[in-house]
Design an enzyme around this catalytic site. Sequence first.
Site, PDB file in Angstrom:
ATOM      1  CE  LYS A 193       0.605   6.598   4.893  1.00 18.61           C
ATOM      2  NZ  LYS A 193      -0.656   6.493   5.822  1.00 18.61           N
TER       3      LYS A 193
ATOM      4  CE1 TYR B 142       1.798   7.792   1.474  1.00 22.34           C
ATOM      5  CE2 TYR B 142       3.110   5.828   0.607  1.00 22.34           C
ATOM      6  CZ  TYR B 142       1.768   6.570   1.122  1.00 22.34           C
ATOM      7  OH  TYR B 142       0.903   5.809   1.514  1.00 22.34           O
TER       8      TYR B 142
END
Length: 249
Positions: free
Chosen positions: A144, A140
Site C-alpha cells: 500500500k 501488506y
Amino acid sequence: MPTVLITGCSSGFGLETAKLFLAKGWNVIATMRQPRADILPVSDNLTVLPLDVTDPESIRKAVEQAGDIDVLVNNAGIGAAVPIELIEPDTARLLFETNTLGTLATMQAVLPGFRKRRSGTIINVTSTVTLKSLPLVGVYRASKAAVNALTESLAVEMAPLGVRVHIVLPGRSPETSFSTNATPHLRGLDNPDYKPMIESMIASFRDERGPLTHATDVAAAIWRAATDPGAPLRIAAGEDAVQWMAEAG
C-alpha cells in the site's frame, strides 16, 4: 452526467461508494471479480462489469466496455497479516500483484483518455497502516505504501495535464473483508515468539470499541476527492484515520 468506475465493489468500501455515487445521480461502473448486480440498487445509471485487477485482459475489457470515464476509484485490494519472516513468497506476490500492480495497471488503462481530454480524476484507496510501523502487516503495508508513492509521483506528472490524483487513507474498519481475506495466509500461531503478537492482533480485529472507520466515511472521502477540485492529495477517512494522520504530521 459524469461516470465513475470503481474496482472492488462486491463489499465494504467499494460497495458503499457505488451506492453513494448512484444516489448522487452519477453513472456508476461497479466492477468486481464475480459480478453481482443484486447487491446494488436497481438503477438505469448502474453497469456491473467483471474486473480482476491482476488480469491485464480483464482490465482492458472493463475499461473498453465502460466507455468515457471521468473518475477512476482504485479500491480493490487484499490483506494479509503475517510475520515478515514467515510470509509465503506466493502471498507476498499476491499482495503486490493485487494492491500495487493492479492499481498501476488500471491507472495506465485510463490515463491515455484522461490526457487526451485534459480532464479526469484518479482516486487510490490505500490505508493508514502506511503512516506508522506496525507488526504483522509489513508486506501488506509495503504494497500500500508503494501505491502512495506511485500516486504522489503521478499527481506531479498529471497536474500540468488537467488530471487530478488523490489518495484516500481509511483506518481500522469492521466493515471490510480484511480479516477474512487475511486468515488463510496466517502463519506463526505455532511459534512461541510470534503467537502472543498474533493473538493480540486477532483480538484487535474483533474489537469494535474506540474510534473506527466506517464504509460511509470512506465513500464520503472518495466523493470529496471526486468532486472538490481543492481537495488535498491525501484524505483521511474515518475518525481513527484522522487521528493517525495528525500524529504522523
